[in-house]
Write an enzyme that holds these catalytic residues in place. Structure first.
Site, short mmCIF file in Angstrom:
data_model
loop_
_atom_site.label_atom_id
_atom_site.label_comp_id
_atom_site.label_asym_id
_atom_site.label_seq_id
_atom_site.Cartn_x
_atom_site.Cartn_y
_atom_site.Cartn_z
N ARG A 78 8.58 44.37 25.63
CA ARG A 78 9.34 44.57 24.40
C ARG A 78 8.50 44.24 23.17
O ARG A 78 8.58 44.93 22.15
CB ARG A 78 10.62 43.72 24.40
CG ARG A 78 11.62 44.12 25.48
CD ARG A 78 12.87 43.23 25.45
NE ARG A 78 13.68 43.50 24.26
CZ ARG A 78 13.95 42.63 23.32
NH1 ARG A 78 13.44 41.40 23.38
NH2 ARG A 78 14.69 42.95 22.29
N LYS A 125 44.88 38.56 32.85
CA LYS A 125 45.33 39.62 33.77
C LYS A 125 44.24 40.68 33.94
O LYS A 125 44.04 41.22 35.04
CB LYS A 125 46.61 40.27 33.23
CG LYS A 125 47.12 41.46 34.05
CD LYS A 125 47.40 41.08 35.50
CE LYS A 125 48.29 42.08 36.24
NZ LYS A 125 47.90 43.47 36.20
N VAL A 183 56.53 49.36 29.91
CA VAL A 183 56.20 50.77 29.64
C VAL A 183 54.69 50.95 29.67
O VAL A 183 53.93 49.98 29.75
CB VAL A 183 56.76 51.21 28.26
CG1 VAL A 183 58.28 51.08 28.24
CG2 VAL A 183 56.14 50.39 27.12
N SER A 214 51.45 40.48 37.87
CA SER A 214 50.77 40.99 39.04
C SER A 214 51.60 40.79 40.30
O SER A 214 52.33 39.81 40.42
CB SER A 214 49.41 40.30 39.23
OG SER A 214 48.79 40.75 40.41
N HIS A 266 41.77 39.25 36.27
CA HIS A 266 42.42 39.29 37.59
C HIS A 266 42.25 40.67 38.21
O HIS A 266 41.88 40.82 39.37
CB HIS A 266 43.90 38.95 37.43
CG HIS A 266 44.77 39.34 38.59
ND1 HIS A 266 45.16 40.66 38.82
CD2 HIS A 266 45.34 38.61 39.58
CE1 HIS A 266 45.91 40.71 39.90
NE2 HIS A 266 46.04 39.49 40.38
N ASN A 267 42.52 41.72 37.43
CA ASN A 267 42.41 43.07 37.96
C ASN A 267 40.97 43.44 38.29
O ASN A 267 40.71 44.16 39.26
CB ASN A 267 42.99 44.07 36.96
CG ASN A 267 44.51 44.07 36.96
OD1 ASN A 267 45.14 43.11 37.36
ND2 ASN A 267 45.10 45.17 36.52
N GLY A 269 62.29 50.15 30.21
CA GLY A 269 61.36 50.79 31.14
C GLY A 269 61.75 50.55 32.58
O GLY A 269 61.38 49.52 33.16
N LYS A 322 43.13 52.72 36.95
CA LYS A 322 43.91 52.78 35.71
C LYS A 322 43.19 52.16 34.52
O LYS A 322 43.76 52.08 33.44
CB LYS A 322 45.27 52.11 35.92
CG LYS A 322 46.18 52.89 36.86
CD LYS A 322 47.59 52.33 36.87
CE LYS A 322 48.51 53.21 37.70
NZ LYS A 322 49.90 52.67 37.72
N GLU A 340 40.29 41.93 41.48
CA GLU A 340 41.00 42.75 42.47
C GLU A 340 40.15 43.97 42.87
O GLU A 340 40.05 44.31 44.05
CB GLU A 340 42.34 43.19 41.89
CG GLU A 340 43.19 44.08 42.77
CD GLU A 340 44.44 44.54 42.05
OE1 GLU A 340 44.70 45.76 42.04
OE2 GLU A 340 45.15 43.69 41.48
N VAL A 354 59.33 51.50 38.75
CA VAL A 354 59.43 50.60 39.90
C VAL A 354 59.32 49.13 39.51
O VAL A 354 60.15 48.30 39.90
CB VAL A 354 58.34 50.95 40.94
CG1 VAL A 354 58.32 49.91 42.05
CG2 VAL A 354 58.61 52.33 41.54
N GLY A 365 59.74 47.69 36.53
CA GLY A 365 60.84 47.27 35.67
C GLY A 365 62.12 47.03 36.45
O GLY A 365 62.80 46.01 36.28
#
Length: 481
Positions: free
Chosen positions: A444, A182, A74, A128, A185-186, A9, A259, A189, A12, A14
């Protein structure tokens, strides 16, 4: 001499990881589905390096030393599974497949276990730092089958960012732990970016400051407690001029892309029952931004006038600074609280201090702030919530007044600040010994006989009231999501 690692892959990320590995003395073999990309890479950025180009998966695998390490860079999802299916027949017991993309952690769980049965070691590594990080030192968060760690560790720790002599790469945990960290983390972010955008809008529209004035303010902020990569690049963006000399940022269409990793974080928080309000609002803010045509119509039908600011500008700038700092603390507190629950639920045995250390360099959320998180977990590895650590308790108390003033400014001006305000609501809720959920439980029980607990009885005892006098004494099963 055979290659130390193969990479599939050559987009950029990779390409830059390959060049980074080459710089650190590792011989890398590369493959791309469109094989002309391999040739272009060797004739361009990789010219003069020791990188080996291959035009088939068979050729790639044959070029590797044993145990063979093949890293996938990929698109997440089916493409990863397709490559795994093609690689397995070519590999031998003890060989290693690394997925360096943004895969969903449950997919990594499945792949790790499936490949273990085939004696192939699988690693799901969150990477990252974007293009710059990949080239010069990213944050790498590997998890999966730990038997693979001795083989990949020298490569990953060599190419990772280094802070105070420590690589921003440590083994995270079994199965999907690396991709889970990760993912969080995102999510953080997403929160950081939204908070900065809200501060930007309050300063520009609420206070009427120019891009040049904002550049000066953010540059100052980047020298203090808010020092971070995202504040740094925001400073640079605000100074960037278009061809006509006007600020380029003002000409960019206000519709945000995503994404999916922020969404995954929010969904997982709902699954685990952890309030991740700030990150959730950050995802929804991007969704709202995408409704550009509808927003234009609504602006015409529901017009608003942002009043001219006539207060103390310097004091208000400081208040917005404090709001950004306090809400940032909330974002990390919620994110680490989610990881704590996931570690328990999924048996990940995460080390939160190590997570903070891995994020100190290379990654998008790298900041001075993470040292304080590392110290908090070093002092108390079982810390329930960052807000309970002395450093953050004091920071929140100092920022409290300014934070509220910034949220009030947003409300009075009609400027949306969903992350600022939702973070404040969480903070006030978290430190409330009593919330109105007693009334909610009564409701409830009234309409669904869902039962409730009493403050004058031991926890775990459930009661039902026949509120109408003709509802009966039968209660529904009590359950907790």
């Amino acid at each position: 001499m055979k290659a130390n690692i193969g990479l599939i892959g050559l987009a950029v990320m990779g390409q830059n990881l390959v060049l980074n590995m080459n710089d650190h003395g590792f011989k890398v073999a590369v493959y791309n589905r469109t094989t002309s990309v391999v040739d272009e890479f060797l004739a361009g950025p990789a010219q003069g390096t020791a990188v080996v180009g291959t035009h088939s998966l068979e050729q790639l695998v044959d070029s590797l030393e044993s145990p063979r390490i093949v890293m996938l860079m990929v698109k997440a999802g089916e493409v990863v599974d397709q490559y795994i299916d093609k690689l397995v027949p070519l590999l031998s017991a003890g060989d290693i497949i690394v997925d360096g993309g943004n895969s969903l952690f449950t997919d990594t769980n499945r792949r790790t276990l499936t490949l273990k049965e085939k004696q192939i070691l699988y690693v799901g590594a969150g990477v990252s730092g974007g293009e710059e990080g990949a080239r010069n030192g990213p944050s790498i968060m590997p998890g999966g089958n730990k038997a693979a760690w001795p083989a990949v560790k020298p490569i990953f720790q060599a190419i990772a960012a280094q802070v105070d002599g420590e690589p921003c790469c440590q083994w995270v945990g079994d199965n999907g732990a690396g991709h889970y960290v990760k993912m969080v983390h995102n999510g953080i972010e997403y929160g950081d970016m939204q908070l900065i955008c809200e501060a930007y809008q309050l300063l520009s529209e609420g206070l009427g400051l120019s891009a040049d004035e904002l550049h000066t303010i953010f540059a100052e902020w980047n020298r203090g407690v808010l020092s971070s990569y995202l504040i740094e690049i925001t400073t640079n963006i605000l100074a960037y001029k278009d061809e006509d000399g006007s600020p380029l940022v003002e000409k960019i269409l206000d519709t945000a892309g995503q994404k999916g990793t922020g969404k995954w974080t929010g969904i997982n928080a709902l699954d685990l029952g952890i309030p991740l309000t700030l990150i959730g609002e950050s995802v929804f803010a991007r969704c709202l931004s995408a409704l550009k045509d509808e927003r234009i119509k609504a602006a015409q039908r529901l017009p608003k006038v942002i009043p001219a600011f006539n207060g103390d500008k310097q004091a208000t700038i400081q208040a917005i600074h404090d709001a950004l700092y306090a809400a940032k603390i909330i974002s990390y507190a919620q994110g680490f609280r989610l990881m704590r629950e996931a570690s328990k639920e999924y048996g990940m045995s995460l080390n939160y201090g190590e997570c903070a250390l891995m994020w100190r360099g290379g990654c998008i959320i790298r900041s001075q702030f993470l040292n304080d998180i590392k110290h908090a977990y070093d002092a108390n590895p079982e810390l329930e919530n960052l807000l309970l650590a002395d450093f953050f308790t004091n920071a929140m108390q100092q920022a409290d007044s300014g934070w509220r003033k910034a949220v009030i400014l947003s409300v009075e001006s009609g400027i949306p600040a969903p992350a600022f305000s939702s973070a404040l609501a969480y903070y006030d809720g978290y430190r409330s010994a009593r919330l109105p959920a007693n009334l909610l439980q009564a409701q409830r029980d009234y309409f669904g006989a869902h039962t409730y607990e009493r403050i004058d009885k031991p926890r775990g005892q459930f009661f039902h009231t026949d509120w109408t006098g003709h509802g009966g004494k039968t209660a529904s099963t009590t359950y907790t999501v």
